[in-house]
Write a protein that holds these residues in place. Structure first.
Motif, PDB file in Angstrom:
ATOM      1  N   LEU A  26      -6.748   3.797   4.090  1.00 35.36           N
ATOM      2  CA  LEU A  26      -5.768   2.741   3.849  1.00 35.36           C
ATOM      3  C   LEU A  26      -6.429   1.366   3.888  1.00 35.36           C
ATOM      4  CD1 LEU A  26      -2.868   1.762   3.478  1.00 35.36           C
ATOM      5  CD2 LEU A  26      -2.493   2.078   5.932  1.00 35.36           C
TER       6      LEU A  26
ATOM      7  N   TYR B 151      -5.176   6.764  -0.955  1.00 36.69           N
ATOM      8  CA  TYR B 151      -4.397   5.531  -0.817  1.00 36.69           C
ATOM      9  C   TYR B 151      -4.653   4.627  -2.015  1.00 36.69           C
ATOM     10  CZ  TYR B 151      -4.097   7.128   4.005  1.00 36.69           C
ATOM     11  OH  TYR B 151      -3.877   7.891   5.121  1.00 36.69           O
TER      12      TYR B 151
ATOM     13  N   SER C  71      -8.482   0.690   0.827  1.00 36.84           N
ATOM     14  CA  SER C  71      -7.603   0.476  -0.323  1.00 36.84           C
ATOM     15  C   SER C  71      -7.147  -0.973  -0.403  1.00 36.84           C
ATOM     16  CB  SER C  71      -6.390   1.409  -0.207  1.00 36.84           C
ATOM     17  OG  SER C  71      -5.365   1.006  -1.075  1.00 36.84           O
TER      18      SER C  71
ATOM     19  N   SER D 158       0.833  -1.213   0.000  1.00 38.88           N
ATOM     20  CA  SER D 158       0.000   0.000   0.000  1.00 38.88           C
ATOM     21  C   SER D 158       0.862   1.255   0.000  1.00 38.88           C
ATOM     22  CB  SER D 158      -0.900   0.005   1.237  1.00 38.88           C
ATOM     23  OG  SER D 158      -1.685  -1.165   1.283  1.00 38.88           O
TER      24      SER D 158
ATOM     25  N   SER E 176       0.631   5.663   0.306  1.00 40.84           N
ATOM     26  CA  SER E 176      -0.096   6.909   0.544  1.00 40.84           C
ATOM     27  C   SER E 176       0.147   7.821  -0.654  1.00 40.84           C
ATOM     28  CB  SER E 176       0.416   7.598   1.814  1.00 40.84           C
ATOM     29  OG  SER E 176       0.365   6.734   2.907  1.00 40.84           O
TER      30      SER E 176
END
Length: 599
Positions: free
Chosen positions: A534, A466, A537, A455, A457
Motif C-alpha cells: 500500500l 494495490y 502504491s 488507494s 486493495s
C-alpha cells in the motif's frame, strides 16, 4: 429579521440532533414492530457493487452499527443497458415481489438509490456512495446511518408503501414538536423545500394548487398541480411555480447548497425524496413485468413525477435535453409511463424550515467537511472525527478534516483538506484542498494543493496488490473524447493529458484505455501503477502527480498499469474494510490508554 433566521437555524440544529440521538439508541438493538422500517433496500449497478454492499452491510450488522430485526437487502440492476434510477426502482419492486409475494403490501420500505460509480467523488467509487464516511460519531457515521437517522420519524407515520431517496443527499428539517410528517395519502407524496429559482433549474419544481389559508407554517400539506423537471426560469413563471415571500416574516429560506433568499424575492419549491403507496407501486410493477426488458434510462423523478397531478401533460415525454444518452425507445417508454400514472395524485409536504444538501462531488465534499459550512453546524460535524492527531494547528474559516485516521503529530495538513481512513507519517506535507482516502504514506511526501489521492486493495490472479488513483480534485473524470487524436482535449491536474503522457513516457495507443474505445477519458485511462504494498502504491502515484506538477519526467514504462474503471473490477473489498478496521482498533486502544471515551 436576522433574529428570525437565527431562530430557524437553532430549531433546525435541535431537530437534527434529536433525530441523531434517537437513532443512536436504536443502533445494535432489536426494533419493535412499527418503530422502524420493515425493509431497507439499497440498489447496486452491477454484481461487483452488489457484493461490496452486502459485505459492508454484513460487517455493520456484526458490529451493531445498525438497528437489528430489520430486513436489509441489496438489489442489483440487470446486466446490459443502463436503466437509470427509475429502472432500478422497477427492478427493486420485482425483487420485493419475488422475495415476499403479497406480504410486502403491508411493509414500510426505504429504497436508497446507490448504483453508479461516483465519478465526481471517486473516494466513494470503490465502496459506494451510501457508505461515504461522515466526520462525526463513534463508530463513524456513514451516509447510510445518516439517512436512517434523518428518516427516523417516518415509518411510524406512514401507510405501507415505499420511500424513494438517493444516497448522496441530505435532507434536514424542523417542524413543531407535536407535528409529524405523514405519508398516509393515496398516490405519491413528495417533500418540498423552498429554493432559489437558480437552484430550481437543476432540480424538480412543484406547481402547487392554490392554498386557501395565508398562514405561513413550517409544515404544510399541499396538492401539486403539476411537476416540472429541471425547468428554465421562464417555464417556472409560465406554469405559475414561482412564489413570493410577500408579507411573511423572513425565514432561513435556503437549500443547504445555496445562499439565503432575501426578503420579497421569488422562490420555488423543489424536490428531494418521495413516497408511493402500494397501489401505485403495484401498478408500476405490473407495467415492468409486461414490458420485460428495459433498454433505456428511466428517471424516477423526471419520468414518474412528471406524469402526476391534474395539470400533467404528455409534452415532457419528448423533451430529451436533460438526458445523457437518448435511446430510440426512450420517448415511447416515457409516454407509456405517463398514460399508466396519469390521474394519480401528487401530494406535497412543504417544509419551510428545511435544507437540502448534496455531497456528490469533490467540491461539495471539501466545502461541507473542511470549511465552516451550515451543514457542519447543523449535524455537529467535527474537524477531528475518531482520529489520532496531536498538535493540530488552529485555523479560522477553512479547517482540515480528519476521519478515522492516524497522523503523526509532525506531519503537516493545510486548511481545506480531508483525510479519511489513512495513516500519515512525520514527513508528509498535504497542501490545501486535498482529499486523501484509504492511504498509507510513511515516506517523505508532498501532496500539491488540490490533489486527490485514493488507494484501493486489489485481488489479481489470487494475489493481493494495490493501486492508488491520483489526480486533481477539479479534474473532470467523466469528460470523454471519441478518438485518440482528441485526447489532447482532456486535462490531468490542469495540464494537457497528452503532455502528461510524455512526462510519464507513455505512448498514445488504443491499449492506453480500457473498456469502450470510442469513449476515452481519465476514468478509463491506464495510467495508475500496480504495486505489492500500500505504501509503495501511494508513493509511486504521488511521483507521477509531482512529475506533472514540476514538469519533470517519471517513466511508467516498467509498471503494470490500470485505469480507475479496472481498479473497481479488481477491488478487494474485504481487505479495504480490514485496513479500516485496523485503524479503528488502534485508535480505540489509544483512546482507552488516554482515558478518552467519546470522539
Amino acid at each position: 429579521m436576522a433574529a428570525g433566521s437565527a431562530a430557524a437555524g437553532v430549531c433546525l440544529r435541535e431537530a437534527t440532533q434529536r433525530k441523531l440521538q434517537r437513532f443512536s439508541k436504536l443502533r445494535g438493538k432489536p426494533v419493535v414492530a412499527g418503530e422502524f422500517w420493515d425493509i431497507v433496500a439499497i440498489t447496486a449497478a452491477d454484481e461487483k457493487q452488489e457484493l461490496a454492499y452486502k459485505q459492508q452491510l454484513s460487517k455493520k450488522l456484526k458490529k451493531k452499527e445498525l438497528p437489528l430485526g430489520v430486513q436489509y437487502h441489496v438489489f442489483v440492476d440487470p446486466a446490459g443497458a443502463k436503466i437509470g434510477n427509475g429502472g432500478s426502482t422497477l427492478c427493486a419492486l420485482q425483487s420485493l415481489e419475488k422475495l415476499y409475494g403479497d406480504k410486502w403490501n403491508s411493509f414500510t420500505i426505504l429504497l436508497i438509490h446507490s448504483g453508479g460509480y461516483s465519478q465526481r467523488l471517486p473516494n466513494a467509487s470503490a465502496l459506494g456512495k451510501i457508505f461515504t464516511a461522515l466526520p462525526f460519531g463513534n463508530p463513524i457515521y456513514q451516509m447510510l446511518e445518516l439517512k436512517l437517522a434523518m428518516y427516523i420519524d417516518f415509518p411510524s407515520h406512514m401507510n405501507p408503501g415505499i420511500l424513494v431517496t438517493c444516497a448522496d443527499d441530505i435532507e434536514l428539517y424542523s417542524i413543531g414538536e407535536s407535528e409529524f410528517i405523514r405519508f398516509d395519502k393515496p398516490g405519491f407524496t413528495a417533500l418540498a423545500h423552498p429554493s432559489s429559482l437558480t437552484v430550481g433549474t437543476t432540480h424538480g419544481v412543484f406547481v402547487l394548487e392554490p392554498c386557501n389559508g395565508v398562514e405561513y407554517r413550517d409544515l404544510e400539506y399541499r396538492r401539486c398541480h403539476r411537476f416540472l423537471h429541471k425547468p428554465s426560469i421562464e417555464k417556472m413563471h409560465q406554469f405559475d411555480a414561482v412564489c413570493r415571500l410577500g408579507n411573511f416574516s423572513q425565514q432561513d429560506f435556503v437549500r443547504g447548497d445555496t445562499p439565503s433568499l432575501k426578503l420579497d424575492l421569488e422562490y420555488v419549491y423543489t424536490d428531494s425524496l418521495f413516497y408511493m403507496d402500494h397501489i401505485s407501486a403495484k401498478k408500476l410493477l405490473g407495467f415492468y413485468e409486461r414490458i420485460g426488458t428495459l433498454n433505456c434510462e428511466i428517471d424516477a423523478y423526471g419520468d414518474f413525477l412528471q406524469a402526476l397531478g391534474p395539470g400533467a401533460t404528455v409534452e415532457y415525454t419528448r423533451n430529451t435535453s436533460n438526458v445523457t444518452k437518448e435511446e430510440s425507445e426512450l420517448v415511447d417508454m416515457r409516454q407509456r409511463i405517463f398514460h399508466l400514472l396519469k390521474g394519480t395524485s401528487l401530494n406535497v409536504v412543504v417544509l419551510n424550515n428545511s435544507k437540502f444538501y448534496h455531497i456528490g462531488t469533490t467540491e461539495e465534499y471539501l466545502f461541507h467537511f473542511a470549511s465552516d459550512s451550515s451543514l457542519k453546524s447543523e449535524l455537529g460535524l467535527q474537524s477531528i472525527a475518531f482520529s489520532i492527531f496531536l498538535a493540530v494547528p488552529e485555523c479560522s474559516g477553512n479547517t482540515s478534516c480528519f476521519i478515522q485516521s492516524i497522523l503523526d503529530s509532525r506531519c503537516s495538513v493545510a486548511p481545506g483538506s480531508v483525510v479519511e481512513y489513512s495513516r500519515l507519517g512525520p514527513d508528509v506535507s498535504v497542501g490545501e484542498n486535498c482529499i486523501v482516502s484509504g492511504s498509507y504514506i510513511i515516506a517523505t511526501a508532498v501532496l500539491p494543493a488540490f490533489s486527490f489521492v485514493c488507494s484501493l486493495s486489489l485481488k489479481m490472479n489470487g494475489h493481493l496488490e494495490y493501486s492508488t488513483m491520483a489526480f486533481g480534485v477539479q479534474d473532470n473524470l467523466k469528460k470523454n473524447v471519441k478518438t485518440l487524436s482528441d485526447i489532447k482535449l482532456l486535462q490531468f491536474f490542469g495540464v494537457c493529458f497528452l503532455s502528461c503522457l510524455d512526462i510519464w513516457n507513455l505512448k498514445v495507443t488504443e491499449e492506453l484505455f480500457s473498456g469502450n474505445k470510442t469513449c476515452l477519458s481519465l476514468w478509463n485511462a491506464r495510467i495508475f501503477p500496480i504495486c505489492s504494498s500500500l505504501s509503495d502504491s501511494v508513493t509511486t502515484s504521488l511521483k507521477m502527480l509531482n512529475a506533472v506538477q514540476n514538469k519533470s519526467t517519471f517513466s511508467l514504462n516498467n509498471y503494470k498499469l490500470l485505469s480507475i474503471e479496472e481498479m473497481l473490477v479488481y477491488k478487494d473489498v474485504e481487505d479495504m474494510i480490514t485496513y479500516r478496521e485496523q485503524i479503528f482498533l488502534e485508535i480505540t486502544a489509544n483512546r482507552k490508554q488516554s482515558g478518552l471515551e467519546t470522539s
